[in-house]
Design a protein around this motif. Sequence first.
Motif, PDB file in Angstrom:
ATOM      1  N   MET A  12     -49.021   9.442  72.827  1.00 44.32           N
ATOM      2  CA  MET A  12     -47.903   9.836  71.934  1.00 44.32           C
ATOM      3  C   MET A  12     -46.813  10.512  72.761  1.00 44.32           C
ATOM      4  N   ILE A  13     -45.575  10.071  72.547  1.00 44.17           N
ATOM      5  CA  ILE A  13     -44.473  10.637  73.321  1.00 44.17           C
ATOM      6  C   ILE A  13     -43.765  11.664  72.436  1.00 44.17           C
ATOM      7  N   GLU A  14     -43.451  12.818  72.989  1.00 47.05           N
ATOM      8  CA  GLU A  14     -42.662  13.782  72.214  1.00 47.05           C
ATOM      9  C   GLU A  14     -41.254  13.226  72.029  1.00 47.05           C
ATOM     10  N   PRO A  15     -40.743  13.252  70.799  1.00 44.72           N
ATOM     11  CA  PRO A  15     -39.479  12.570  70.522  1.00 44.72           C
ATOM     12  C   PRO A  15     -38.344  12.927  71.476  1.00 44.72           C
ATOM     13  N   HIS A  16     -38.224  14.227  71.831  1.00 46.63           N
ATOM     14  CA  HIS A  16     -37.046  14.605  72.620  1.00 46.63           C
ATOM     15  C   HIS A  16     -37.115  14.089  74.060  1.00 46.63           C
ATOM     16  N   THR A  17     -38.310  13.620  74.481  1.00 42.34           N
ATOM     17  CA  THR A  17     -38.418  13.123  75.860  1.00 42.34           C
ATOM     18  C   THR A  17     -38.058  11.636  75.978  1.00 42.34           C
ATOM     19  N   VAL A  18     -37.859  10.968  74.835  1.00 38.40           N
ATOM     20  CA  VAL A  18     -37.516   9.538  74.892  1.00 38.40           C
ATOM     21  C   VAL A  18     -36.043   9.409  75.255  1.00 38.40           C
ATOM     22  N   PRO A  19     -35.733   8.725  76.370  1.00 39.68           N
ATOM     23  CA  PRO A  19     -34.313   8.585  76.710  1.00 39.68           C
ATOM     24  C   PRO A  19     -33.636   7.581  75.777  1.00 39.68           C
ATOM     25  N   ASN A  20     -32.346   7.744  75.555  1.00 45.91           N
ATOM     26  CA  ASN A  20     -31.632   6.742  74.766  1.00 45.91           C
ATOM     27  C   ASN A  20     -31.592   5.435  75.549  1.00 45.91           C
ATOM     28  N   PRO A  21     -31.692   4.294  74.860  1.00 48.03           N
ATOM     29  CA  PRO A  21     -31.639   3.012  75.564  1.00 48.03           C
ATOM     30  C   PRO A  21     -30.294   2.823  76.267  1.00 48.03           C
ATOM     31  N   GLY A  22     -30.331   2.176  77.431  1.00 45.49           N
ATOM     32  CA  GLY A  22     -29.102   1.981  78.197  1.00 45.49           C
ATOM     33  C   GLY A  22     -28.285   0.795  77.718  1.00 45.49           C
ATOM     34  N   VAL A  23     -27.202   0.524  78.433  1.00 38.09           N
ATOM     35  CA  VAL A  23     -26.303  -0.587  78.083  1.00 38.09           C
ATOM     36  C   VAL A  23     -27.027  -1.928  78.178  1.00 38.09           C
ATOM     37  N   ASP A  24     -28.049  -1.963  79.071  1.00 34.99           N
ATOM     38  CA  ASP A  24     -28.766  -3.219  79.286  1.00 34.99           C
ATOM     39  C   ASP A  24     -30.083  -3.258  78.520  1.00 34.99           C
ATOM     40  N   GLU A  25     -30.190  -2.433  77.452  1.00 37.65           N
ATOM     41  CA  GLU A  25     -31.436  -2.403  76.680  1.00 37.65           C
ATOM     42  C   GLU A  25     -31.145  -2.486  75.180  1.00 37.65           C
ATOM     43  N   LEU A  26     -32.114  -3.068  74.455  1.00 35.87           N
ATOM     44  CA  LEU A  26     -32.045  -3.088  72.994  1.00 35.87           C
ATOM     45  C   LEU A  26     -33.438  -2.779  72.476  1.00 35.87           C
ATOM     46  N   VAL A  27     -33.559  -1.720  71.679  1.00 35.01           N
ATOM     47  CA  VAL A  27     -34.876  -1.372  71.137  1.00 35.01           C
ATOM     48  C   VAL A  27     -34.844  -1.288  69.614  1.00 35.01           C
ATOM     49  N   PHE A  28     -36.027  -1.458  69.030  1.00 34.27           N
ATOM     50  CA  PHE A  28     -36.211  -1.295  67.592  1.00 34.27           C
ATOM     51  C   PHE A  28     -37.295  -0.250  67.393  1.00 34.27           C
ATOM     52  N   LEU A  29     -37.088   0.653  66.442  1.00 36.57           N
ATOM     53  CA  LEU A  29     -38.056   1.722  66.178  1.00 36.57           C
ATOM     54  C   LEU A  29     -38.074   2.034  64.681  1.00 36.57           C
ATOM     55  N   PRO A  30     -39.118   1.579  63.967  1.00 38.56           N
ATOM     56  CA  PRO A  30     -39.188   1.941  62.555  1.00 38.56           C
ATOM     57  C   PRO A  30     -39.865   3.309  62.387  1.00 38.56           C
ATOM     58  N   LEU A  31     -39.242   4.196  61.630  1.00 39.22           N
ATOM     59  CA  LEU A  31     -39.879   5.502  61.370  1.00 39.22           C
ATOM     60  C   LEU A  31     -40.567   5.510  60.010  1.00 39.22           C
ATOM     61  N   GLY A  32     -40.221   4.552  59.142  1.00 41.24           N
ATOM     62  CA  GLY A  32     -40.861   4.464  57.828  1.00 41.24           C
ATOM     63  C   GLY A  32     -40.769   3.053  57.286  1.00 41.24           C
ATOM     64  N   GLY A  33     -41.750   2.654  56.464  1.00 39.26           N
ATOM     65  CA  GLY A  33     -41.707   1.352  55.785  1.00 39.26           C
ATOM     66  C   GLY A  33     -42.492   0.255  56.479  1.00 39.26           C
ATOM     67  N   THR A  34     -43.040   0.520  57.673  1.00 37.62           N
ATOM     68  CA  THR A  34     -43.831  -0.497  58.371  1.00 37.62           C
ATOM     69  C   THR A  34     -45.286  -0.016  58.392  1.00 37.62           C
ATOM     70  N   GLY A  35     -46.072  -0.562  57.428  1.00 42.40           N
ATOM     71  CA  GLY A  35     -47.434  -0.071  57.212  1.00 42.40           C
ATOM     72  C   GLY A  35     -47.576   0.520  55.827  1.00 42.40           C
ATOM     73  N   GLU A  36     -46.494   0.484  55.069  1.00 43.22           N
ATOM     74  CA  GLU A  36     -46.482   0.992  53.695  1.00 43.22           C
ATOM     75  C   GLU A  36     -45.327   0.317  52.977  1.00 43.22           C
ATOM     76  N   ILE A  37     -45.383   0.314  51.639  1.00 48.11           N
ATOM     77  CA  ILE A  37     -44.232  -0.194  50.891  1.00 48.11           C
ATOM     78  C   ILE A  37     -43.495   1.020  50.354  1.00 48.11           C
ATOM     79  N   GLY A  38     -42.292   1.239  50.864  1.00 45.14           N
ATOM     80  CA  GLY A  38     -41.509   2.412  50.486  1.00 45.14           C
ATOM     81  C   GLY A  38     -40.954   3.099  51.710  1.00 45.14           C
ATOM     82  N   MET A  39     -40.087   4.075  51.457  1.00 47.37           N
ATOM     83  CA  MET A  39     -39.437   4.955  52.455  1.00 47.37           C
ATOM     84  C   MET A  39     -39.041   4.260  53.754  1.00 47.37           C
ATOM     85  N   ASN A  40     -38.222   3.221  53.612  1.00 47.34           N
ATOM     86  CA  ASN A  40     -37.772   2.490  54.794  1.00 47.34           C
ATOM     87  C   ASN A  40     -36.795   3.318  55.613  1.00 47.34           C
ATOM     88  N   LEU A  41     -37.022   3.331  56.910  1.00 45.68           N
ATOM     89  CA  LEU A  41     -36.109   3.996  57.863  1.00 45.68           C
ATOM     90  C   LEU A  41     -36.266   3.274  59.200  1.00 45.68           C
TER      91      LEU A  41
END
Length: 475
Positions: A1-30
């Motif tokens: 598990m990575i502490e959130p504040h240690t994750v660097p923002n993706p660079g110009v040459d990167e594209l990431v997807f990160l669901p915080l809610g709604g993947t594994g449940e129906i509801g609270m999509n984020l």
Amino acid sequence: MIEPHTVPNPGVDELVFLPLGGTGEIGMNLNLYGHAGKWLIVDLGVMFRDKSSFELDVIMADPSFISERRDDISGLVLTHAHEDHIGAVPYLWGQLRCPIYATPFTASLVARKLREAGLTNKAKITEVPMSGKFNVGPFSIELVTLTHSIPEPNAVVIRTSLGTVVHTGDWKLDPDPLVGPSVDEEALINIGKSGVLAAVCDSTNALVEGRSGSEGDLRRNLVNIIGRFEQRVAVGCFASNVARLETLAIAAELNGRYAVLVGRSLWRMYDAARENGYLTDIPKFLTPKEAGYLPRGEVLLICTGSQGEARATLPRIAAGRHPEITLEKGDATIFSSRIIPGNEESIEQLQTRLIKLGVKVVTADQEFVHVSGHPAREELRQMYEWLHPQIAIPVHGEHAHLDAHAMLARDCQVPNVLRIQNGNIVKLAPGRARIIGQVRSGRLGVERGQLTQLRPDAVPFHKKTRKVDMRIISK
Ligand SMILES: [Zn+2]
Ligand SMILES: [Zn+2]
């Protein structure tokens, strides 16, 4: 598990997807997309719980990963106005403070929420037209009109220098949606032709074989079913299904009845719909007070509470606790809605109560009184045929739905199918897409108006006892 504040923002040459809610449940999509040092948020919803079985009014995804890097948020795009996509905006906007983008109907419902939360002068909503194209930071956005169970459902097409992502939001393929246009097939085909890196897609009905059915077919049937009854008829449905409200108004008229809206959320939705040019060609709905003077056989009651929510209309009527409306022997109640997972017990209690009163209960198990707003397997296959993405990521579903959807996407020859869950950091590009990390994905609850952090085991639908039927349902 990575502490959130240690994750660097993706660079110009990167594209990431990160669901915080709604993947594994129906509801609270984020959902979050990261690129060139910035983040795009897609949807900010809640999950409702019944107060009688659980002490919290609403639950939402913990946004701390993204609120900790508030200055790097480019904006929030809302796909459509269902509560599981917009419900958390008034609670969480204060932590995010970013511009909001939505089509007119969604924007007017969000504006109402912000007004009630005293945020009107702070939060800025940019109204985007249907099929609109606009830029949000480094993300070039195009909306594609789909069909669902609410007006103005949009897929969000996100273009970056690393490729195009189609985030479908909630959708179905309805050839006759009754309210609003049908699916913009041409746009989807063209987007597919120009190359799609990833499709992030609705899994709700990935276990259902065939197609979801059309609001148009349902209208013809509901008119007939209502015609069978002689006394009061009450219909339980979701307030946000504007096409269904129109259907019920027309069914009432054709059967010599007056349609009555019972429940505040129905009146709120009716106002928002009219403001945006929907529901303007039907006879005006009556209030429960006006209906009180009419003979029982001349009334069609449209009610909230089809999920058994204790404070909504139908359960109050069934318990004899509604100030204006009663149901009695010889009346009928039609449940024109699906069962949201987790509500089975409260719905059964409600139906038993009605049956004990001598009220005839009609459900979607017995008759054709509801169509789903989500794509069944044939519709999912069609979408993959149009888009043929390099990567498929199933979202908006419990684990069994995500599994079934992932298998289907593989069958559709999608080269890279990623079966992920909330908190997974997914690198979409460059190189082969994969999960590169995991951040904490907690939940917040609202208790007496206050946001509180929930322990992971504090939420009943995560109990190990809840089973999901893995079989694929044919219909
Ligand atoms: Zn929806
Ligand atoms: Zn949804």
